[in-house]
Design a protein around this motif. Structure first.
Motif, PDB file in Angstrom:
ATOM      1  N   VAL A 163      -7.967 -67.763 -33.991  1.00 57.16           N
ATOM      2  CA  VAL A 163      -7.187 -67.376 -32.815  1.00 57.16           C
ATOM      3  C   VAL A 163      -7.720 -66.062 -32.255  1.00 57.16           C
ATOM      4  CG1 VAL A 163      -4.928 -66.561 -32.010  1.00 57.16           C
ATOM      5  CG2 VAL A 163      -5.074 -68.571 -33.478  1.00 57.16           C
ATOM      6  N   THR A 164      -7.886 -66.000 -30.948  1.00 54.62           N
ATOM      7  CA  THR A 164      -8.341 -64.784 -30.287  1.00 54.62           C
ATOM      8  C   THR A 164      -7.748 -64.740 -28.884  1.00 54.62           C
ATOM      9  OG1 THR A 164     -10.290 -63.433 -29.748  1.00 54.62           O
ATOM     10  CG2 THR A 164     -10.451 -65.792 -29.303  1.00 54.62           C
ATOM     11  N   GLY A 165      -7.853 -63.615 -28.243  1.00 52.62           N
ATOM     12  CA  GLY A 165      -7.293 -63.494 -26.899  1.00 52.62           C
ATOM     13  C   GLY A 165      -7.435 -62.078 -26.375  1.00 52.62           C
ATOM     14  N   GLY A 166      -6.902 -61.859 -25.196  1.00 51.27           N
ATOM     15  CA  GLY A 166      -6.992 -60.555 -24.551  1.00 51.27           C
ATOM     16  C   GLY A 166      -7.117 -60.720 -23.050  1.00 51.27           C
ATOM     17  N   PRO A 167      -7.267 -59.629 -22.320  1.00 49.43           N
ATOM     18  CA  PRO A 167      -7.346 -59.697 -20.859  1.00 49.43           C
ATOM     19  C   PRO A 167      -8.411 -60.639 -20.310  1.00 49.43           C
ATOM     20  CG  PRO A 167      -6.950 -57.451 -21.530  1.00 49.43           C
ATOM     21  CD  PRO A 167      -7.192 -58.227 -22.789  1.00 49.43           C
ATOM     22  N   ALA A 168      -9.576 -60.694 -20.938  1.00 50.11           N
ATOM     23  CA  ALA A 168     -10.632 -61.579 -20.421  1.00 50.11           C
ATOM     24  C   ALA A 168     -10.139 -63.017 -20.347  1.00 50.11           C
ATOM     25  CB  ALA A 168     -11.880 -61.493 -21.299  1.00 50.11           C
ATOM     26  N   TYR A 169      -9.307 -63.404 -21.301  1.00 49.05           N
ATOM     27  CA  TYR A 169      -8.813 -64.776 -21.363  1.00 49.05           C
ATOM     28  C   TYR A 169      -7.730 -65.026 -20.324  1.00 49.05           C
ATOM     29  CZ  TYR A 169     -11.513 -64.910 -25.663  1.00 49.05           C
ATOM     30  OH  TYR A 169     -12.539 -64.840 -26.570  1.00 49.05           O
ATOM     31  N   TYR A 170      -6.807 -64.050 -20.152  1.00 49.43           N
ATOM     32  CA  TYR A 170      -5.784 -64.309 -19.128  1.00 49.43           C
ATOM     33  C   TYR A 170      -6.303 -64.042 -17.720  1.00 49.43           C
ATOM     34  CZ  TYR A 170      -4.063 -59.311 -19.725  1.00 49.43           C
ATOM     35  OH  TYR A 170      -3.915 -57.944 -19.823  1.00 49.43           O
ATOM     36  N   ILE A 171      -7.371 -63.254 -17.603  1.00 49.28           N
ATOM     37  CA  ILE A 171      -8.005 -63.098 -16.286  1.00 49.28           C
ATOM     38  C   ILE A 171      -8.713 -64.399 -15.895  1.00 49.28           C
ATOM     39  CG2 ILE A 171      -9.826 -61.903 -14.993  1.00 49.28           C
ATOM     40  CD1 ILE A 171      -9.195 -59.402 -16.680  1.00 49.28           C
ATOM     41  N   ARG A 172      -9.383 -65.026 -16.867  1.00 50.51           N
ATOM     42  CA  ARG A 172     -10.101 -66.267 -16.602  1.00 50.51           C
ATOM     43  C   ARG A 172      -9.162 -67.468 -16.471  1.00 50.51           C
ATOM     44  NH1 ARG A 172     -13.513 -68.660 -21.438  1.00 50.51           N
ATOM     45  NH2 ARG A 172     -11.372 -69.148 -22.070  1.00 50.51           N
ATOM     46  N   ASP A 173      -8.281 -67.646 -17.450  1.00 49.44           N
ATOM     47  CA  ASP A 173      -7.475 -68.863 -17.512  1.00 49.44           C
ATOM     48  C   ASP A 173      -6.166 -68.775 -16.727  1.00 49.44           C
ATOM     49  OD1 ASP A 173      -9.448 -69.804 -19.217  1.00 49.44           O
ATOM     50  OD2 ASP A 173      -8.384 -69.171 -21.024  1.00 49.44           O
ATOM     51  N   GLY A 174      -5.654 -67.566 -16.569  1.00 44.61           N
ATOM     52  CA  GLY A 174      -4.412 -67.404 -15.830  1.00 44.61           C
ATOM     53  C   GLY A 174      -4.644 -67.009 -14.387  1.00 44.61           C
ATOM     54  N   PHE A 175      -5.405 -65.937 -14.206  1.00 48.61           N
ATOM     55  CA  PHE A 175      -5.687 -65.433 -12.855  1.00 48.61           C
ATOM     56  C   PHE A 175      -6.755 -66.260 -12.156  1.00 48.61           C
ATOM     57  CE2 PHE A 175      -7.603 -62.225  -9.918  1.00 48.61           C
ATOM     58  CZ  PHE A 175      -6.472 -62.007  -9.130  1.00 48.61           C
ATOM     59  N   GLY A 176      -7.629 -66.889 -12.955  1.00 50.85           N
ATOM     60  CA  GLY A 176      -8.614 -67.808 -12.386  1.00 50.85           C
ATOM     61  C   GLY A 176      -9.887 -67.177 -11.882  1.00 50.85           C
ATOM     62  N   SER A 177     -10.305 -66.060 -12.498  1.00 49.92           N
ATOM     63  CA  SER A 177     -11.548 -65.410 -12.061  1.00 49.92           C
ATOM     64  C   SER A 177     -12.482 -65.195 -13.244  1.00 49.92           C
ATOM     65  CB  SER A 177     -11.243 -64.064 -11.386  1.00 49.92           C
ATOM     66  OG  SER A 177     -12.439 -63.390 -11.046  1.00 49.92           O
ATOM     67  N   LYS A 178     -13.506 -66.031 -13.351  1.00 47.46           N
ATOM     68  CA  LYS A 178     -14.491 -65.873 -14.422  1.00 47.46           C
ATOM     69  C   LYS A 178     -15.301 -64.592 -14.236  1.00 47.46           C
ATOM     70  CE  LYS A 178     -15.122 -70.821 -15.376  1.00 47.46           C
ATOM     71  NZ  LYS A 178     -16.099 -71.938 -15.418  1.00 47.46           N
ATOM     72  N   TRP A 179     -15.562 -64.248 -12.970  1.00 45.31           N
ATOM     73  CA  TRP A 179     -16.374 -63.051 -12.693  1.00 45.31           C
ATOM     74  C   TRP A 179     -15.656 -61.786 -13.159  1.00 45.31           C
ATOM     75  CZ3 TRP A 179     -15.846 -58.508  -9.965  1.00 45.31           C
ATOM     76  CH2 TRP A 179     -17.016 -57.773  -9.797  1.00 45.31           C
ATOM     77  N   LEU A 180     -14.381 -61.637 -12.801  1.00 42.85           N
ATOM     78  CA  LEU A 180     -13.613 -60.467 -13.222  1.00 42.85           C
ATOM     79  C   LEU A 180     -13.456 -60.428 -14.736  1.00 42.85           C
ATOM     80  CD1 LEU A 180     -10.659 -59.946 -10.696  1.00 42.85           C
ATOM     81  CD2 LEU A 180     -12.604 -58.432 -11.129  1.00 42.85           C
ATOM     82  N   ALA A 181     -13.290 -61.606 -15.343  1.00 42.36           N
ATOM     83  CA  ALA A 181     -13.161 -61.671 -16.799  1.00 42.36           C
ATOM     84  C   ALA A 181     -14.434 -61.179 -17.480  1.00 42.36           C
ATOM     85  CB  ALA A 181     -12.852 -63.102 -17.233  1.00 42.36           C
ATOM     86  N   GLY A 182     -15.585 -61.627 -16.971  1.00 41.29           N
ATOM     87  CA  GLY A 182     -16.860 -61.187 -17.533  1.00 41.29           C
ATOM     88  C   GLY A 182     -17.081 -59.702 -17.335  1.00 41.29           C
ATOM     89  N   PHE A 183     -16.724 -59.188 -16.154  1.00 35.88           N
ATOM     90  CA  PHE A 183     -16.855 -57.752 -15.866  1.00 35.88           C
ATOM     91  C   PHE A 183     -15.997 -56.939 -16.825  1.00 35.88           C
ATOM     92  CE2 PHE A 183     -15.387 -53.908 -13.638  1.00 35.88           C
ATOM     93  CZ  PHE A 183     -16.602 -53.315 -13.342  1.00 35.88           C
ATOM     94  N   PHE A 184     -14.760 -57.394 -17.045  1.00 34.67           N
ATOM     95  CA  PHE A 184     -13.876 -56.696 -17.984  1.00 34.67           C
ATOM     96  C   PHE A 184     -14.492 -56.664 -19.382  1.00 34.67           C
ATOM     97  CE2 PHE A 184     -10.780 -56.785 -21.379  1.00 34.67           C
ATOM     98  CZ  PHE A 184     -10.003 -55.676 -21.106  1.00 34.67           C
ATOM     99  N   SER A 185     -14.985 -57.800 -19.845  1.00 34.67           N
ATOM    100  CA  SER A 185     -15.543 -57.875 -21.194  1.00 34.67           C
ATOM    101  C   SER A 185     -16.712 -56.916 -21.381  1.00 34.67           C
ATOM    102  CB  SER A 185     -16.004 -59.305 -21.504  1.00 34.67           C
ATOM    103  OG  SER A 185     -14.908 -60.146 -21.733  1.00 34.67           O
ATOM    104  N   ILE A 186     -17.605 -56.876 -20.425  1.00 30.15           N
ATOM    105  CA  ILE A 186     -18.765 -55.988 -20.523  1.00 30.15           C
ATOM    106  C   ILE A 186     -18.329 -54.525 -20.562  1.00 30.15           C
ATOM    107  CG2 ILE A 186     -20.817 -55.155 -19.295  1.00 30.15           C
ATOM    108  CD1 ILE A 186     -21.127 -58.056 -18.230  1.00 30.15           C
ATOM    109  N   THR A 187     -17.412 -54.148 -19.672  1.00 28.70           N
ATOM    110  CA  THR A 187     -16.999 -52.745 -19.604  1.00 28.70           C
ATOM    111  C   THR A 187     -16.238 -52.298 -20.842  1.00 28.70           C
ATOM    112  OG1 THR A 187     -15.080 -53.420 -18.269  1.00 28.70           O
ATOM    113  CG2 THR A 187     -17.003 -52.569 -17.085  1.00 28.70           C
ATOM    114  N   ILE A 188     -15.404 -53.177 -21.417  1.00 28.36           N
ATOM    115  CA  ILE A 188     -14.644 -52.742 -22.597  1.00 28.36           C
ATOM    116  C   ILE A 188     -15.542 -52.656 -23.832  1.00 28.36           C
ATOM    117  CG2 ILE A 188     -13.842 -55.027 -23.387  1.00 28.36           C
ATOM    118  CD1 ILE A 188     -11.166 -53.677 -24.066  1.00 28.36           C
TER     119      ILE A 188
END
Length: 452
Positions: free
Chosen positions: A133-158
């Protein structure tokens, strides 16, 4: 190098000058109103959910995740760090005693934000390629908010902000403190911290959970006992210390007799900025820990997350501030960790400096573990489990490197990437507000989540 420093400082001036302070506080205010002051209405449930059945030896974390308390301990490991020792002192030196009052305000609204982060992390958690089990903002940005680009940007910056650069800052703080208190060369301290870190990193989620659930309560109690001893011995100064905070919030010069020549604007700015940086509400870091909690309903972990901000700001950070005020450590020149050390030296005598060095080791090392874990979740998001070994090795190298450097650019870069990772998280939080409020309504009605 000077040109790069200028660019980074200019970006930080924009991010941390007004943009993020307004954005973070605005999000906290929005959620506080939308959730009908959940941090007040449900505080009894927060206590019950957090401490009901508390044990320092909970069940071993596994592919299903951690216990709710272990998740909170991992989150607090990151929240309660050098910011509670150095950050509070920096805010006081730059914004006067009133900065603490504005830290309280930021934390109060931050409780609404962090509730939302934990709920979303639970709602959109997934399993990685090993069934963990894993999770965090990248997952709810991608799967909830619907933006793969923002999710990837978040992951790189964190990963950059916390896993690498942030952990350099933490190891630097430990090395400086131990060099000052005990004369140990910084390179040896860095190597020691990296080795201790590796023993936990390579043990996976089970060892991380086991470490945080035991060490976090112990380190908090140790620090609070030391501070409480000073407050008792300086009892006559306690009421004037509290008065300084309230007077300083609206008349900073009156609070210190003009010793710190700042106005209300500076008190608000430094109090809010350092407060948000300390409790991490809205920054997108702690949801990684709350995502893996074994709870029946997302709102349960949202309530537990509120306690993390409460402990960070209203207990630990307040202790630092009250010790500084009660001992009369403010001299108008000393700032950062040096001001905290000065306060504890005045209160504990020759034992003050070693005491802070030991506390800083606990605080900063636990933050390294927490931040490593947050970065790990995003390595999985970007590269899968195959990226974990290279990531662990790189983190160890950055820890050693950070202990030996005294480069201001490192601190500026940490602030910049911290700021950049906040933006996509807050955008998603606002966009997914209905999911959060619906989860709370469902939980309050019958304790079940009917829809996402």
């Amino acid at each position: 190098m000077d040109q790069l420093m200028s660019i980074v400082q200019a970006i930080n001036g924009i991010l941390w000058g007004k943009l993020l302070i307004v954005f973070l506080c605005g999000t906290g205010l929005y959620y506080t109103l939308k959730l009908r002051f959940v941090q007040i209405r449900k505080f009894g449930a927060v206590i019950k959910q957090t401490f009901g059945g508390l044990t320092l030896c909970g069940e071993k974390a596994d592919a299903e995740g951690m216990t709710s308390f272990q998740s909170l301990a991992t989150a607090i490991a990151a929240q309660v760090g050098t910011g509670n020792l150095a950050g509070a002192a920096t805010a006081i030196a730059a914004g006067g005693p009133g900065a603490i009052f504005w830290m309280w305000i930021a934390a109060f609204f931050g409780m609404g934000t962090i509730f939302a982060e934990a709920v979303l992390a639970q709602t959109y958690k997934v399993r990685d390629d090993h069934g963990q089990v894993t999770g965090g903002p990248a997952y709810y940005i991608r799967d909830g908010f619907g933006s793969k680009w923002l999710a990837g940007f978040f992951s790189i910056t964190i990963i950059l902000a916390l896993g690498f650069i942030g952990n350099m800052v933490q190891s630097n703080s430990i090395a400086d403190a131990f060099n000052s208190a005990f004369g140990i060369p910084t390179i040896y301290v860095g190597i020691g911290v990296a080795i201790l870190g590796a023993l936990i990193f390579f043990g996976g989620i089970g060892r991380i959970a086991s470490f945080t659930e035991k060490v976090v309560p112990v380190m908090a109690v140790l620090y609070l006992l030391g501070g409480l001893y000073i407050l008792i011995t300086q009892a006559a100064n306690f009421v004037p210390a509290v008065k300084m905070i309230f007077v300083g919030a609206f008349d900073p010069r009156a609070a210190t007799g003009g010793l710190i020549g700042v106005g209300v604007k500076e008190a608000v700015r430094y109090g809010v900025a350092r407060g948000l940086f300390s409790n991490e509400a809205g920054m997108g870091s702690t949801p990684h820990a709350h995502a893996v909690a074994k709870v029946k309903h997302p709102a349960q972990q949202g309530l537990v997350a509120i306690m993390g901000v409460f402990i960070d700001t209203f207990i630990v950070l307040n202790m630092t501030a009250l010790v500084i005020f009660s001992t009369g450590a403010i001299d108008g020149q000393t700032t950062g960790i040096a001001l905290t050390q000065r306060a504890f030296e005045l209160g504990l005598g020759s034992f003050g400096n070693p005491f802070i060095a030991i506390c800083l080791l606990f605080f900063a090392f636990s933050t390294i573990i927490g931040w490593y874990f947050f970065g790990e979740a995003n390595i999985k998001f970007l590269f899968g489990s195959k990226g974990l070994t290279p990531y662990r090795i790189l983190v160890m190298l950055f820890i050693v490197l950070g202990a030996t450097l005294k480069v201001r650019l490192v601190w500026e870069l940490a602030d910049m990437f911290n700021g950049l990772m906040v933006l996509p998280n807050l955008i998603a939080l606002i966009g997914l507000a209905k999911v959060v409020s619906r989860a709370l309504d469902d939980f309050e009605s019958d304790g079940t989540l009917k829809t996402k």
